[in-house]
Design a protein around this motif. Structure first.
Motif, PDB file in Angstrom:
ATOM      1  N   TYR A 219       0.856  -1.192   0.000  1.00 46.26           N
ATOM      2  CA  TYR A 219       0.000   0.000   0.000  1.00 46.26           C
ATOM      3  C   TYR A 219       0.886   1.235   0.000  1.00 46.26           C
ATOM      4  O   TYR A 219       1.810   1.354   0.821  1.00 46.26           O
ATOM      5  N   GLN A 220       0.625   2.158  -0.926  1.00 45.58           N
ATOM      6  CA  GLN A 220       1.422   3.373  -1.051  1.00 45.58           C
ATOM      7  C   GLN A 220       0.588   4.615  -0.731  1.00 45.58           C
ATOM      8  O   GLN A 220      -0.597   4.683  -1.057  1.00 45.58           O
ATOM      9  N   PHE A 221       1.248   5.594  -0.075  1.00 46.94           N
ATOM     10  CA  PHE A 221       0.602   6.869   0.194  1.00 46.94           C
ATOM     11  C   PHE A 221       1.679   7.948   0.289  1.00 46.94           C
ATOM     12  O   PHE A 221       2.864   7.657   0.504  1.00 46.94           O
ATOM     13  N   ASN A 222       1.263   9.204   0.146  1.00 47.49           N
ATOM     14  CA  ASN A 222       2.184  10.341   0.162  1.00 47.49           C
ATOM     15  C   ASN A 222       1.992  11.188   1.402  1.00 47.49           C
ATOM     16  O   ASN A 222       0.870  11.363   1.894  1.00 47.49           O
ATOM     17  N   THR A 223       3.111  11.710   1.922  1.00 49.28           N
ATOM     18  CA  THR A 223       3.086  12.746   2.945  1.00 49.28           C
ATOM     19  C   THR A 223       4.086  13.815   2.527  1.00 49.28           C
ATOM     20  O   THR A 223       5.290  13.553   2.513  1.00 49.28           O
ATOM     21  N   LYS A 224       3.590  14.974   2.147  1.00 42.01           N
ATOM     22  CA  LYS A 224       4.433  16.062   1.647  1.00 42.01           C
ATOM     23  C   LYS A 224       5.280  15.570   0.480  1.00 42.01           C
ATOM     24  O   LYS A 224       4.767  15.163  -0.545  1.00 42.01           O
ATOM     25  N   ASN A 225       6.620  15.539   0.617  1.00 38.47           N
ATOM     26  CA  ASN A 225       7.489  15.146  -0.489  1.00 38.47           C
ATOM     27  C   ASN A 225       7.938  13.690  -0.407  1.00 38.47           C
ATOM     28  O   ASN A 225       8.859  13.280  -1.129  1.00 38.47           O
ATOM     29  N   LEU A 226       7.311  12.896   0.456  1.00 35.29           N
ATOM     30  CA  LEU A 226       7.726  11.521   0.646  1.00 35.29           C
ATOM     31  C   LEU A 226       6.667  10.544   0.159  1.00 35.29           C
ATOM     32  O   LEU A 226       5.461  10.758   0.354  1.00 35.29           O
ATOM     33  N   GLN A 279      10.600   7.182   0.373  1.00 36.08           N
ATOM     34  CA  GLN A 279      11.521   7.694  -0.626  1.00 36.08           C
ATOM     35  C   GLN A 279      11.079   9.057  -1.149  1.00 36.08           C
ATOM     36  O   GLN A 279       9.894   9.429  -1.071  1.00 36.08           O
ATOM     37  N   ASN A 280      12.080   9.801  -1.650  1.00 34.26           N
ATOM     38  CA  ASN A 280      11.806  10.986  -2.438  1.00 34.26           C
ATOM     39  C   ASN A 280      12.587  10.839  -3.744  1.00 34.26           C
ATOM     40  O   ASN A 280      12.920   9.715  -4.128  1.00 34.26           O
ATOM     41  N   THR A 281      12.881  11.910  -4.424  1.00 35.86           N
ATOM     42  CA  THR A 281      13.545  11.804  -5.718  1.00 35.86           C
ATOM     43  C   THR A 281      14.974  11.280  -5.622  1.00 35.86           C
ATOM     44  O   THR A 281      15.518  10.776  -6.601  1.00 35.86           O
ATOM     45  N   LYS A 282      15.607  11.399  -4.462  1.00 38.39           N
ATOM     46  CA  LYS A 282      17.002  10.970  -4.322  1.00 38.39           C
ATOM     47  C   LYS A 282      17.216   9.893  -3.270  1.00 38.39           C
ATOM     48  O   LYS A 282      18.014   8.985  -3.453  1.00 38.39           O
ATOM     49  N   LEU A 283      16.509   9.969  -2.161  1.00 38.83           N
ATOM     50  CA  LEU A 283      16.749   9.098  -1.015  1.00 38.83           C
ATOM     51  C   LEU A 283      15.680   8.020  -0.914  1.00 38.83           C
ATOM     52  O   LEU A 283      14.498   8.280  -1.123  1.00 38.83           O
ATOM     53  N   LYS A 284      16.119   6.811  -0.548  1.00 42.29           N
ATOM     54  CA  LYS A 284      15.194   5.705  -0.316  1.00 42.29           C
ATOM     55  C   LYS A 284      15.674   4.956   0.925  1.00 42.29           C
ATOM     56  O   LYS A 284      16.846   4.568   1.032  1.00 42.29           O
ATOM     57  N   LEU A 285      14.769   4.743   1.897  1.00 40.36           N
ATOM     58  CA  LEU A 285      15.076   4.033   3.136  1.00 40.36           C
ATOM     59  C   LEU A 285      14.024   2.966   3.388  1.00 40.36           C
ATOM     60  O   LEU A 285      12.848   3.156   3.039  1.00 40.36           O
ATOM     61  N   TRP A 318      21.010   6.231  -2.209  1.00 38.28           N
ATOM     62  CA  TRP A 318      21.074   7.626  -2.635  1.00 38.28           C
ATOM     63  C   TRP A 318      21.291   7.642  -4.137  1.00 38.28           C
ATOM     64  O   TRP A 318      22.220   7.014  -4.643  1.00 38.28           O
ATOM     65  N   SER A 319      20.407   8.334  -4.864  1.00 40.75           N
ATOM     66  CA  SER A 319      20.449   8.328  -6.325  1.00 40.75           C
ATOM     67  C   SER A 319      20.742   9.719  -6.876  1.00 40.75           C
ATOM     68  O   SER A 319      20.185  10.718  -6.401  1.00 40.75           O
ATOM     69  N   LEU A 320      21.619   9.746  -7.860  1.00 44.14           N
ATOM     70  CA  LEU A 320      21.869  10.963  -8.612  1.00 44.14           C
ATOM     71  C   LEU A 320      20.864  11.061  -9.754  1.00 44.14           C
ATOM     72  O   LEU A 320      20.143  10.114 -10.054  1.00 44.14           O
ATOM     73  N   THR A 321      20.821  12.199 -10.411  1.00 43.06           N
ATOM     74  CA  THR A 321      19.856  12.430 -11.485  1.00 43.06           C
ATOM     75  C   THR A 321      20.572  12.617 -12.815  1.00 43.06           C
ATOM     76  O   THR A 321      21.575  13.318 -12.894  1.00 43.06           O
ATOM     77  N   ARG A 322      20.053  11.947 -13.850  1.00 43.88           N
ATOM     78  CA  ARG A 322      20.560  12.130 -15.206  1.00 43.88           C
ATOM     79  C   ARG A 322      19.606  13.049 -15.968  1.00 43.88           C
ATOM     80  O   ARG A 322      18.385  12.913 -15.870  1.00 43.88           O
ATOM     81  N   HIS A 323      20.171  13.950 -16.744  1.00 45.68           N
ATOM     82  CA  HIS A 323      19.365  14.828 -17.581  1.00 45.68           C
ATOM     83  C   HIS A 323      19.425  14.308 -19.015  1.00 45.68           C
ATOM     84  O   HIS A 323      20.486  14.274 -19.633  1.00 45.68           O
ATOM     85  N   THR A 324      18.285  13.862 -19.543  1.00 52.81           N
ATOM     86  CA  THR A 324      18.222  13.311 -20.892  1.00 52.81           C
ATOM     87  C   THR A 324      17.177  14.065 -21.701  1.00 52.81           C
ATOM     88  O   THR A 324      16.402  14.885 -21.169  1.00 52.81           O
ATOM     89  N   LYS A 325      17.118  13.781 -23.009  1.00 49.11           N
ATOM     90  CA  LYS A 325      16.120  14.430 -23.866  1.00 49.11           C
ATOM     91  C   LYS A 325      14.707  13.947 -23.556  1.00 49.11           C
ATOM     92  O   LYS A 325      13.730  14.525 -24.018  1.00 49.11           O
ATOM     93  N   GLY A 331      19.988   8.304 -11.978  1.00 54.66           N
ATOM     94  CA  GLY A 331      21.346   8.002 -12.410  1.00 54.66           C
ATOM     95  C   GLY A 331      21.997   6.979 -11.499  1.00 54.66           C
ATOM     96  O   GLY A 331      21.335   6.044 -11.022  1.00 54.66           O
ATOM     97  N   LEU A 332      23.274   7.140 -11.239  1.00 53.28           N
ATOM     98  CA  LEU A 332      24.003   6.244 -10.354  1.00 53.28           C
ATOM     99  C   LEU A 332      23.355   6.219  -8.967  1.00 53.28           C
ATOM    100  O   LEU A 332      23.033   7.257  -8.405  1.00 53.28           O
ATOM    101  N   SER A 333      23.178   5.019  -8.424  1.00 56.29           N
ATOM    102  CA  SER A 333      22.626   4.853  -7.077  1.00 56.29           C
ATOM    103  C   SER A 333      23.623   4.107  -6.209  1.00 56.29           C
ATOM    104  O   SER A 333      24.234   3.133  -6.657  1.00 56.29           O
ATOM    105  N   LEU A 334      23.776   4.558  -4.973  1.00 61.47           N
ATOM    106  CA  LEU A 334      24.663   3.922  -4.006  1.00 61.47           C
ATOM    107  C   LEU A 334      23.818   3.303  -2.899  1.00 61.47           C
ATOM    108  O   LEU A 334      22.842   3.917  -2.424  1.00 61.47           O
ATOM    109  N   TYR A 335      24.175   2.076  -2.463  1.00 66.47           N
ATOM    110  CA  TYR A 335      23.373   1.331  -1.500  1.00 66.47           C
ATOM    111  C   TYR A 335      24.190   0.969  -0.263  1.00 66.47           C
ATOM    112  O   TYR A 335      25.407   0.766  -0.339  1.00 66.47           O
ATOM    113  N   ALA A 336      23.509   0.846   0.862  1.00 62.41           N
ATOM    114  CA  ALA A 336      24.112   0.334   2.087  1.00 62.41           C
ATOM    115  C   ALA A 336      23.010  -0.306   2.933  1.00 62.41           C
ATOM    116  O   ALA A 336      21.842   0.119   2.882  1.00 62.41           O
ATOM    117  N   GLY A 337      23.372  -1.337   3.699  1.00 66.94           N
ATOM    118  CA  GLY A 337      22.362  -1.999   4.519  1.00 66.94           C
ATOM    119  C   GLY A 337      22.969  -2.869   5.600  1.00 66.94           C
ATOM    120  O   GLY A 337      24.189  -3.050   5.685  1.00 66.94           O
TER     121      GLY A 337
END
Length: 416
Positions: A219-226, A279-285, A318-325, A331-337
């Protein structure tokens, strides 16, 4: 259907039908795989490997997540996805007297996912379920006397699973999924006794098979930017059918004794899990918990008993963003757990625990119609302890995952 879709579909079908799920190399020697069905994978091997192998509350947007079938509904409309995973390990075994090191590299999983109907995702796959690989020594009593002879004991084999799953998204928030599978394989043990001028092998092969089912919800829901995701799944107990063959071979591998084949049953426990991610556009926990109810099966034997296996994991990316047409893309994502697990085995009153940390990254390529994701994860940890009757394992495990995705033609015939 466009050429690129045909090519990917053809390659995927060939991989799924022709690949043989390989056994661990004989260099690896996990004595704990001598029990039950061997070492089995509580968690999935996919692009989330470096993120603590999370999966209960993770979606299947860029990789196929088999841990919770409800995630399949997040495969984009009109998309065809293909995941293939390989894994390996380097392990140091320590007891009170000695140390040994071994390693292996094996195929783990191949899965094909697609979305032909809006809000419905479908996955078909083949994966390794358990591994049996050990080599140890013991003694055998000579029949009719009290004398014993030394023997080498070798275990090989394991189980595989073929599965087919579907998931539906209901009103943009609730996903429900179910997977039907078929579990099959064998656990093999060979005891080798050497006496003057002859070698005898005492062989015991047990074959397992039956159908499985796994149901889940997210089940998914939003709170502000998350964006938040709650997840849960359940797999009922499996009453595996067994077929056991026993025989003895003498010099030149000539069979000299063959026992009658015996039909039986083996209870593989029910499994359930729950988790949450944000998660938001860059971070996922995320965090999740999985339990295998071995205690209810009553599985036990000489010097050991079973308890409920438990696995707790937490991770982030943590994910970076690629700018494409085609616009901004991940973009590149780094993981830890981090993962803490309690084995289902209690050996002579001693529980077996493991602790590990995971690290990883994923690199996307392509945009628009085609997407390629390459990810690698590493898990560093310990299991058991180096005092009798246990063996301590210091291990480094890794996973390589390739995710391919393209768009399928919809709404009429089209030409390049």
């Amino acid at each position: 259907m466009k050429r690129r879709t045909i090519k990917l579909l053809s390659a995927s079908v060939i991989m799924l039908t022709a690949v043989q799920v390989s056994e661990a190399q004989k260099g690896i020697n996990s004595i704990y795989s001598a029990y039950g069905l061997g070492d089995y994978y509580i968690r999935d091997n996919n692009a989330y490997y470096g993120m603590g192998q999370l999966g209960v509350a993770m979606k299947s947007d860029k990789t196929i997540n088999d841990l919770n079938p409800a995630s399949y509904s997040s495969i984009s409309a009109g998309r065809l996805m293909f995941d293939v995973s390989f894994g390996g390990s380097s392990v140091q075994y320590i007891n009170e007297r000695e140390r040994h090191t071994a390693g292996d590299f094996t195929f783990r999983r191949a899965a094909l996912g697609l979305n032909l109907i809006n809000n419905v995702g479908t996955v078909i796959g083949l994966r390794r379920y358990t591994d049996v690989n050990y080599l140890t020594v013991g003694t055998k009593t000579i029949e009719g006397s009290t004398s014993t002879i030394p023997i080498n004991i070798e275990g090989t084999g394991g189980l595989n699973q073929f599965y087919f799953g579907n998931s539906i998204l209901i009103k943009k928030h609730l996903s429900l999924g179910i997977t039907a599978g078929y579990l099959f394989g064998s656990v093999n043990q060979k005891q080798t006794a050497s006496v003057p001028a002859a070698v005898f092998n005492f062989v015991n092969n047990t074959y397992y098979n039956n159908f499985t089912v796994n149901a889940g919800a997210q089940y998914q829901f939003n709170t502000k930017n998350l964006l938040w995701t709650l997840g849960a799944f359940y797999q009922p107990e499996i009453n595996l059918k067994t077929l056991a063959d026993q025989y003895v071979t003498g010099p030149n591998d000539v069979q000299i004794v063959a026992d009658k084949t015996v039909d039986g049953r083996f209870k593989f426990p029910s499994i359930y899990g729950g988790g949450i991610s944000m998660q938001n556009t860059k971070l996922k926990l995320g965090v999740d918990y999985i339990q295998h109810n071995w205690k209810a099966t009553g599985y036990s034997g000489n010097g050991f008993e079973s308890t409920n296996a438990q696995s707790f994991a937490a991770g982030g990316s943590w994910s970076l963003t690629r700018h494409t047409k085609w616009g901004d893309r991940p973009g590149l994502s780094l993981y830890a757990g981090y993962i803490n697990e309690l084995s289902y085995l209690i050996i002579q009153g001693q529980k077996i625990q493991s602790n590990s940390v995971t690290l990883g990254f994923s690199v996307p390529a392509g945009a628009g119609y085609n997407y390629y994701g390459y990810s690698a994860g590493i898990k560093i940890g310990t299991r058991g302890q180096g005092t009798y009757p246990l063996v301590k394992e210091n291990y480094i495990q890794f996973c390589l995952n390739v995710s391919l995705s393209t768009i399928m033609m919809r709404g009429g015939r089209k030409y390049d």
